[in-house]
Motif scaffolding. Structure first.
Motif, PDB file in Angstrom:
ATOM      1  N   ILE B  58     150.511  27.769 -60.941  1.00 24.41           N
ATOM      2  CA  ILE B  58     149.407  28.609 -61.417  1.00 24.41           C
ATOM      3  C   ILE B  58     149.841  29.463 -62.594  1.00 24.41           C
ATOM      4  N   ILE B  62     147.916  28.352 -65.797  1.00 21.11           N
ATOM      5  CA  ILE B  62     146.699  29.167 -65.917  1.00 21.11           C
ATOM      6  C   ILE B  62     146.992  30.529 -66.529  1.00 21.11           C
ATOM      7  N   ILE B  74     147.484  40.075 -58.281  1.00 21.90           N
ATOM      8  CA  ILE B  74     146.253  39.806 -57.532  1.00 21.90           C
ATOM      9  C   ILE B  74     146.023  38.302 -57.387  1.00 21.90           C
ATOM     10  N   VAL B  75     146.343  37.552 -58.448  1.00 24.66           N
ATOM     11  CA  VAL B  75     146.169  36.096 -58.366  1.00 24.66           C
ATOM     12  C   VAL B  75     147.116  35.506 -57.338  1.00 24.66           C
ATOM     13  N   LEU B  78     145.920  36.210 -53.825  1.00 22.94           N
ATOM     14  CA  LEU B  78     144.777  35.345 -53.523  1.00 22.94           C
ATOM     15  C   LEU B  78     145.244  33.948 -53.178  1.00 22.94           C
ATOM     16  N   VAL B  79     146.105  33.406 -54.029  1.00 24.78           N
ATOM     17  CA  VAL B  79     146.555  32.030 -53.828  1.00 24.78           C
ATOM     18  C   VAL B  79     147.371  31.900 -52.548  1.00 24.78           C
ATOM     19  N   GLY B  82     145.134  32.188 -49.433  1.00 21.34           N
ATOM     20  CA  GLY B  82     144.359  30.970 -49.232  1.00 21.34           C
ATOM     21  C   GLY B  82     145.239  29.825 -48.756  1.00 21.34           C
ATOM     22  N   GLN B  85     146.278  30.203 -45.087  1.00 19.35           N
ATOM     23  CA  GLN B  85     145.143  29.864 -44.218  1.00 19.35           C
ATOM     24  C   GLN B  85     144.988  28.358 -44.104  1.00 19.35           C
ATOM     25  N   PHE B  86     145.087  27.713 -45.252  1.00 18.14           N
ATOM     26  CA  PHE B  86     144.929  26.266 -45.272  1.00 18.14           C
ATOM     27  C   PHE B  86     146.037  25.590 -44.475  1.00 18.14           C
ATOM     28  N   MET B  89     145.470  25.829 -40.762  1.00 20.13           N
ATOM     29  CA  MET B  89     144.476  24.871 -40.253  1.00 20.13           C
ATOM     30  C   MET B  89     145.044  23.466 -40.244  1.00 20.13           C
ATOM     31  N   PHE B  90     145.772  23.143 -41.318  1.00 19.09           N
ATOM     32  CA  PHE B  90     146.348  21.802 -41.437  1.00 19.09           C
ATOM     33  C   PHE B  90     147.320  21.544 -40.291  1.00 19.09           C
ATOM     34  N   LYS B  92     147.502  22.994 -37.405  1.00 22.58           N
ATOM     35  CA  LYS B  92     146.844  23.006 -36.108  1.00 22.58           C
ATOM     36  C   LYS B  92     146.279  21.623 -35.810  1.00 22.58           C
ATOM     37  N   ARG B  93     145.767  20.987 -36.853  1.00 22.66           N
ATOM     38  CA  ARG B  93     145.145  19.689 -36.667  1.00 22.66           C
ATOM     39  C   ARG B  93     146.169  18.559 -36.666  1.00 22.66           C
ATOM     40  N   MET B  94     147.085  18.607 -37.649  1.00 24.12           N
ATOM     41  CA  MET B  94     147.933  17.441 -37.889  1.00 24.12           C
ATOM     42  C   MET B  94     149.285  17.508 -37.181  1.00 24.12           C
TER      43      MET B  94
END
Lengths: 279, 191
Positions: B58, B62, B74-75, B78-79, B82, B85-86, B89-90, B92-94
């Motif tokens: 980034i 960017i 701040i960027v 944020l990154v 996020g 969190q991702f 979830m990943f 937990k599922r995989m």
């Protein structure tokens, strides 16, 4: 102006990308959680006492839903109603556990056990027990600093007269106190038990007589007299197989309690401990 | 700089916790038991490496081209938030087993200052991509070392007789200071 626009756009864009990715992920990667686990967890008391043998209420809830071998009545802190509720939620048959209660195998105040020395350390049984097995002359006494009382998740114990007392109505027989006691004098017994053993000494008769007027001298009278063979002695300590004792029934008229020369074995009295609370 | 030297430097000399004082919250919060601290340590290593790799891209494609260096903090937050969190979830599922061992720590370190600190440090030091990722791994290992050492000490402290006023976090902070002093012995070994 360019910088302003760029910064707003970049932050907005990054935020948008992140939120889109996360919302897509939350749908695509969603894990189906069994709603029954939550329902069971809510029905449980949430005291995390560990009496069921699991790490806490949540892990028991997960186990009872997912593992067919785990019964719905493992929670010792629940009443029969809750067990039935869990049974309905998980579709398992409930065979109600026998109500049990924690019991202190020591009456050192009746036996007038003297102090070996004046203990002035940390007020904790665990600490006191490490110093010469505690300040009491008997190596196996209830130290009366109340480690079990503090550990009890149900507030079912109190200290009185240098001993710990158990409030039978509040006790759920979770066994936390049994695991806490450094002298191993607490025991979980059925509420329907007919006889209790009021001493946990493992010393020889002479040594016990020297320090306690009410201590077990392991004479073996109770072992010999019990018609059901429910009383046994291991390492100088008397144990009662309550299942055998209850099964045999009242026809022996508690001969062990009658014959015990030092009244170590007594007829079951749940009430005695309650009366003490009022005092 | 040589990778080996960098590894030693990040773990001992410039330990992210004990020499740079970043990430003190989990240092005190997750150091009561060794098992917990090891789990937390691995979670930090994992997240730090991923976050550094992501924020590096980034920053390079960017922030620098649009001259937005001042938005770095701040960027990055944020990154990283996020991303964590991702990843949660990943996993937990995989990869449920990995989720079971790391899962409870992941939300705790979403915007942990050690993780953010590592991501920003590699930018300040102007590493290239491979070095940056390697440095974040080494710094994460340094974090884990400090955490596990601390947990070992605090397990002993639990049975020691500590003055009442010092019990718990207070003696933990004193210990953290002493550990930090001890690690100052490495100062000057490697730049």
């Amino acid at each position: 102006m360019d910088i302003l626009m760029n910064s707003v756009l970049v932050l907005f864009g990054l935020g948008l990308v992140t939120s889109v990715v996360l919302s897509v992920a939350s749908v695509v990667l969603r894990v189906e959680e069994d709603p029954r686990v939550e329902a069971v967890a809510e029905a449980l008391p949430g005291a995390n006492c560990g009496g069921c043998g699991f790490a806490g209420c949540d892990s028991y809830a997960a186990a009872v839903v997912n593992d067919p071998k785990v019964g719905p009545d493992k929670c010792v802190a629940c009443n029969a109603e809750t067990a039935a509720q869990i049974g309905v939620l998980t579709g398992k048959a409930v065979c109600a556990g026998e109500p049990q209660v924690s019991f202190r195998r020591c009456v050192k105040t009746e036996g007038k056990v003297k102090k070996k020395f004046a203990y002035q350390g940390v007020t904790s049984c665990a600490a006191a027990a490490r110093l010469q097995n505690g300040p009491d002359a008997c190596r196996f006494s209830c130290l009366g600093f109340g480690d079990c009382m503090r550990a009890c998740p149900f507030d079912a114990m109190f200290l009185h007269d240098d001993l710990v007392w158990i409030i039978a109505e509040k006790c759920t027989s979770c066994g936390v106190c049994v695991r806490t006691c450094p002298h191993d004098i607490l025991e979980i017994i059925p509420q329907a038990a007919r006889v209790q053993v009021y001493c946990s000494s493992q010393d020889k008769g002479k040594a016990v007589k020297d320090v306690c007027e009410a201590g077990c001298i392991a004479c073996g009278m109770c072992v010999k007299k019990c018609p059901a063979g429910a009383v046994s002695e291991r390492n100088g300590r008397i144990y009662i197989d309550h299942a055998k004792c209850i099964e045999y029934g009242p026809s022996c008229e508690e001969v062990c309690a009658e014959k015990c020369p030092r009244s170590i074995l007594r007829r079951m009295q749940l009430g005695a401990q309650k009366a003490e609370e009022a005092a | 700089m040589d990778y080996f030297l960098m590894f030693i430097s990040a773990i001992f000399v410039n330990n992210i916790l004990l020499a740079q004082y970043l990430g003190n919250c989990p240092y005190l919060g997750c150091s009561k038991e060794k098992g917990v601290s090891i789990g937390m340590g691995f979670a930090v290593v994992f997240v730090a490496v991923m976050a550094t790799a992501f924020t590096f891209i980034i920053q390079k494609y960017i922030l620098v081209p649009y001259d937005l260096g001042y938005l770095q903090t701040i960027v990055f937050i944020l990154v990283i938030a996020g991303l964590v969190q991702f990843v949660e979830m990943f996993l937990k599922r995989m990869v449920p087993p990995l989720y079971k061992s790391l899962g409870i720590f992941l939300p705790l370190i979403t915007t942990n200052c050690a993780v953010l600190g590592i991501a920003i440090l590699v930018q300040r030091k102007e590493y290239d991509f491979a070095t940056a990722v390697f440095y974040s791994f080494a710094a994460g290992m340094g974090f884990m070392l400090a955490l596990v050492l601390m947990a070992g000490i605090r397990e002993r402290l639990a049975i020691a007789r500590v003055p009442k006023a010092f019990e718990g976090t207070a003696i933990g902070l004193v210990m953290a200071g002493l550990m930090s002093l001890a690690f100052f012995a490495f100062k000057g070994m490697i730049a």
